[in-house]
Write a protein that holds these residues in place. Structure first.
Motif, PDB file in Angstrom:
ATOM      1  N   THR A 103       0.819  -1.223   0.000  1.00  0.00           N
ATOM      2  CA  THR A 103       0.000   0.000   0.000  1.00  0.00           C
ATOM      3  C   THR A 103       0.846   1.264   0.000  1.00  0.00           C
ATOM      4  OG1 THR A 103      -0.071   0.027   2.411  1.00  0.00           O
ATOM      5  CG2 THR A 103      -1.832  -1.158   1.296  1.00  0.00           C
ATOM      6  N   ALA A 104       2.171   1.094  -0.056  1.00  0.00           N
ATOM      7  CA  ALA A 104       3.045   2.266   0.105  1.00  0.00           C
ATOM      8  C   ALA A 104       4.087   2.360  -0.998  1.00  0.00           C
ATOM      9  CB  ALA A 104       3.746   2.173   1.455  1.00  0.00           C
ATOM     10  N   ASP A 105       4.544   3.588  -1.229  1.00  0.00           N
ATOM     11  CA  ASP A 105       5.710   3.768  -2.102  1.00  0.00           C
ATOM     12  C   ASP A 105       6.963   3.366  -1.336  1.00  0.00           C
ATOM     13  OD1 ASP A 105       4.415   4.630  -4.306  1.00  0.00           O
ATOM     14  OD2 ASP A 105       4.911   6.748  -4.105  1.00  0.00           O
ATOM     15  N   GLU A 106       6.978   3.748  -0.054  1.00  0.00           N
ATOM     16  CA  GLU A 106       8.155   3.492   0.769  1.00  0.00           C
ATOM     17  C   GLU A 106       7.767   3.641   2.236  1.00  0.00           C
ATOM     18  OE1 GLU A 106      12.626   4.757  -0.116  1.00  0.00           O
ATOM     19  OE2 GLU A 106      11.492   6.422   0.713  1.00  0.00           O
ATOM     20  N   VAL A 107       8.336   2.802   3.089  1.00  0.00           N
ATOM     21  CA  VAL A 107       8.030   2.873   4.526  1.00  0.00           C
ATOM     22  C   VAL A 107       9.330   2.731   5.306  1.00  0.00           C
ATOM     23  CG1 VAL A 107       6.738   1.835   6.430  1.00  0.00           C
ATOM     24  CG2 VAL A 107       5.778   1.787   4.128  1.00  0.00           C
ATOM     25  N   ASP A 108       9.487   3.512   6.366  1.00  0.00           N
ATOM     26  CA  ASP A 108      10.711   3.360   7.149  1.00  0.00           C
ATOM     27  C   ASP A 108      10.572   2.217   8.155  1.00  0.00           C
ATOM     28  OD1 ASP A 108       9.259   4.555   9.217  1.00  0.00           O
ATOM     29  OD2 ASP A 108      11.032   5.549   9.994  1.00  0.00           O
ATOM     30  N   ARG A 131       8.513   9.626   7.036  1.00  0.00           N
ATOM     31  CA  ARG A 131       8.539   8.235   7.502  1.00  0.00           C
ATOM     32  C   ARG A 131       8.046   7.263   6.445  1.00  0.00           C
ATOM     33  NH1 ARG A 131      11.516   6.972  11.879  1.00  0.00           N
ATOM     34  NH2 ARG A 131      11.448   8.614  13.417  1.00  0.00           N
ATOM     35  N   SER A 132       6.971   7.653   5.773  1.00  0.00           N
ATOM     36  CA  SER A 132       6.383   6.724   4.809  1.00  0.00           C
ATOM     37  C   SER A 132       5.568   7.513   3.799  1.00  0.00           C
ATOM     38  CB  SER A 132       5.473   5.721   5.517  1.00  0.00           C
ATOM     39  OG  SER A 132       4.441   6.419   6.181  1.00  0.00           O
ATOM     40  N   LEU A 133       5.264   6.836   2.704  1.00  0.00           N
ATOM     41  CA  LEU A 133       4.516   7.497   1.634  1.00  0.00           C
ATOM     42  C   LEU A 133       3.535   6.510   1.017  1.00  0.00           C
ATOM     43  CD1 LEU A 133       4.828  10.371   0.596  1.00  0.00           C
ATOM     44  CD2 LEU A 133       6.325   9.508  -1.181  1.00  0.00           C
ATOM     45  N   PRO A 134       2.250   6.892   0.920  1.00  0.00           N
ATOM     46  CA  PRO A 134       1.291   5.966   0.284  1.00  0.00           C
ATOM     47  C   PRO A 134       1.663   5.705  -1.178  1.00  0.00           C
ATOM     48  CG  PRO A 134       0.150   7.715   1.443  1.00  0.00           C
ATOM     49  CD  PRO A 134       1.597   8.097   1.416  1.00  0.00           C
ATOM     50  N   GLN A 135       1.182   4.588  -1.672  1.00  0.00           N
ATOM     51  CA  GLN A 135       1.524   4.207  -3.044  1.00  0.00           C
ATOM     52  C   GLN A 135       1.069   5.264  -4.050  1.00  0.00           C
ATOM     53  OE1 GLN A 135      -0.235   0.600  -4.416  1.00  0.00           O
ATOM     54  NE2 GLN A 135       1.072   0.485  -6.210  1.00  0.00           N
ATOM     55  N   GLY A 136       1.948   5.633  -4.948  1.00  0.00           N
ATOM     56  CA  GLY A 136       1.626   6.573  -6.019  1.00  0.00           C
ATOM     57  C   GLY A 136       1.853   8.037  -5.657  1.00  0.00           C
ATOM     58  N   TYR A 137       2.111   8.311  -4.388  1.00  0.00           N
ATOM     59  CA  TYR A 137       2.236   9.715  -3.978  1.00  0.00           C
ATOM     60  C   TYR A 137       3.511  10.380  -4.480  1.00  0.00           C
ATOM     61  CZ  TYR A 137      -1.908  10.158  -1.101  1.00  0.00           C
ATOM     62  OH  TYR A 137      -3.207  10.268  -0.679  1.00  0.00           O
ATOM     63  N   SER A 138       4.605   9.635  -4.591  1.00  0.00           N
ATOM     64  CA  SER A 138       5.833  10.262  -5.093  1.00  0.00           C
ATOM     65  C   SER A 138       5.639  10.675  -6.550  1.00  0.00           C
ATOM     66  CB  SER A 138       7.038   9.336  -4.925  1.00  0.00           C
ATOM     67  OG  SER A 138       6.764   8.076  -5.451  1.00  0.00           O
ATOM     68  N   THR A 139       4.912   9.867  -7.319  1.00  0.00           N
ATOM     69  CA  THR A 139       4.635  10.221  -8.722  1.00  0.00           C
ATOM     70  C   THR A 139       3.749  11.469  -8.788  1.00  0.00           C
ATOM     71  OG1 THR A 139       4.724   7.883  -9.275  1.00  0.00           O
ATOM     72  CG2 THR A 139       3.711   9.324 -10.905  1.00  0.00           C
ATOM     73  N   GLU A 152      -2.853  -4.211   6.410  1.00  0.00           N
ATOM     74  CA  GLU A 152      -3.167  -3.040   5.579  1.00  0.00           C
ATOM     75  C   GLU A 152      -3.856  -1.947   6.392  1.00  0.00           C
ATOM     76  OE1 GLU A 152      -3.511  -5.522   1.391  1.00  0.00           O
ATOM     77  OE2 GLU A 152      -5.287  -4.552   2.210  1.00  0.00           O
ATOM     78  N   THR A 182       8.332   2.676  11.364  1.00  0.00           N
ATOM     79  CA  THR A 182       6.898   2.684  11.059  1.00  0.00           C
ATOM     80  C   THR A 182       6.402   1.265  10.800  1.00  0.00           C
ATOM     81  OG1 THR A 182       7.089   4.881  10.107  1.00  0.00           O
ATOM     82  CG2 THR A 182       5.134   3.627   9.510  1.00  0.00           C
ATOM     83  N   MET A 191      -1.201  -0.289   8.536  1.00  0.00           N
ATOM     84  CA  MET A 191      -0.349   0.557   7.703  1.00  0.00           C
ATOM     85  C   MET A 191      -1.108   1.789   7.221  1.00  0.00           C
ATOM     86  SD  MET A 191       2.579   1.177   6.553  1.00  0.00           S
ATOM     87  CE  MET A 191       3.283  -0.220   7.373  1.00  0.00           C
ATOM     88  N   ALA A 206      -0.548   4.615   9.502  1.00  0.00           N
ATOM     89  CA  ALA A 206       0.801   5.189   9.375  1.00  0.00           C
ATOM     90  C   ALA A 206       0.911   5.997   8.088  1.00  0.00           C
ATOM     91  CB  ALA A 206       1.842   4.072   9.395  1.00  0.00           C
ATOM     92  N   LEU A 207       0.275   5.503   7.024  1.00  0.00           N
ATOM     93  CA  LEU A 207       0.377   6.190   5.737  1.00  0.00           C
ATOM     94  C   LEU A 207      -0.414   7.497   5.732  1.00  0.00           C
ATOM     95  CD1 LEU A 207       0.220   3.178   3.269  1.00  0.00           C
ATOM     96  CD2 LEU A 207       2.215   4.510   3.939  1.00  0.00           C
TER      97      LEU A 207
END
Lengths: 99, 146
Positions: free
Chosen positions: A27-32, B87-95, B20, A35, B23, B26-27
């Protein structure tokens, strides 16, 4: 796909921690690391061991860096990992009749 | 969580749903953080685009370099703060972020090309700044709300 769904289950993901790591990273691009550890409720050593196992199989990409002087580790799914895990989840759904 | 005992398919799906959900919380933090970063960055770039219209390098050399210096400082501070909190990034957010950033930079480049028009009316400058900031503002607002 002709094979039975049970044959398409990936044994690499049958371990509960690895399965949860893959599910979380999906569900994430990246997770530390911290976390991920808090979300999964596992110890540093367990998470570290399972992440390394997933990295060895090319399912997960680990990135190490520094924030200030503190080391920090991030994890994300590789393309291989995402594909393999999607196939595994699809097989699970077919077996349980949820697809 | 038991580390070694394999799960059956039903248990695996239940464990997945739980992972999920955990997470997701956290996301949500990562989403809000990047959203605010986009908003502040967009406003900074938009403000730069507007202020530079009043401080053209050929007419106000000191003002121009002062604005550029402040801009660089603000961008560096924002990036460092974001890096510390990230710390973290949901899927697709960097794009989504990259797309919005590139669009704002393109609009910024267009605003620089308009320096020759010597825009000075405050309403035009605000409009120019908002147009430059818009991609990052809109993307950031959506991220904060999601």
């Amino acid at each position: 796909m002709n094979s039975h769904a049970r044959e398409r289950l990936n044994d690499d993901f049958s371990n509960p921690v690895r399965l949860s790591i893959m599910g979380s990273l999906q569900t994430a691009d990246e997770v530390d690391f911290k976390t991920l550890k808090l979300a999964l409720g596992v110890s540093d050593s367990v998470l570290s061991r399972q992440l390394s196992a997933l990295e060895e199989r090319d399912y997960v990409v680990i990135r190490k860096g520094f924030v200030g002087k503190r080391p920090r580790t991030w994890a994300k799914l590789s393309a291989t990992g995402r594909t393999a895990f999607n196939e595994h989840v699809q097989a699970l759904r077919e077996i349980t009749g949820l697809s | 969580m038991s580390e070694e005992k394999p799960l059956d398919p039903e248990q695996q799906l239940r464990a997945l749903g739980k992972a999920e959900a955990e997470m997701g919380r956290a996301l949500a933090y990562g989403s809000r953080l990047l959203g605010w970063y986009c908003i502040v960055l967009g406003l900074t770039i938009g403000a730069l685009a507007a202020i530079l219209q009043l401080n053209r390098p050929d007419k106000h050399v000191f003002g121009f370099w002062l604005v550029i210096t402040l801009y660089v400082i603000v961008i560096v501070v924002q990036s460092v703060v974001y890096g510390k909190l990230y710390r973290s990034l949901p899927q697709g957010y960097s794009t989504r972020y990259r797309r919005a950033f590139v669009m704002s930079i393109v609009f910024y480049a267009i605003s620089i090309a308009l320096l020759g028009l010597e825009l000075s009316h405050w309403a035009l400058l605000v409009l120019l700044g908002l147009i430059v900031a818009a991609p990052l503002l809109i993307t950031g607002t959506k991220m904060v709300r999601s």
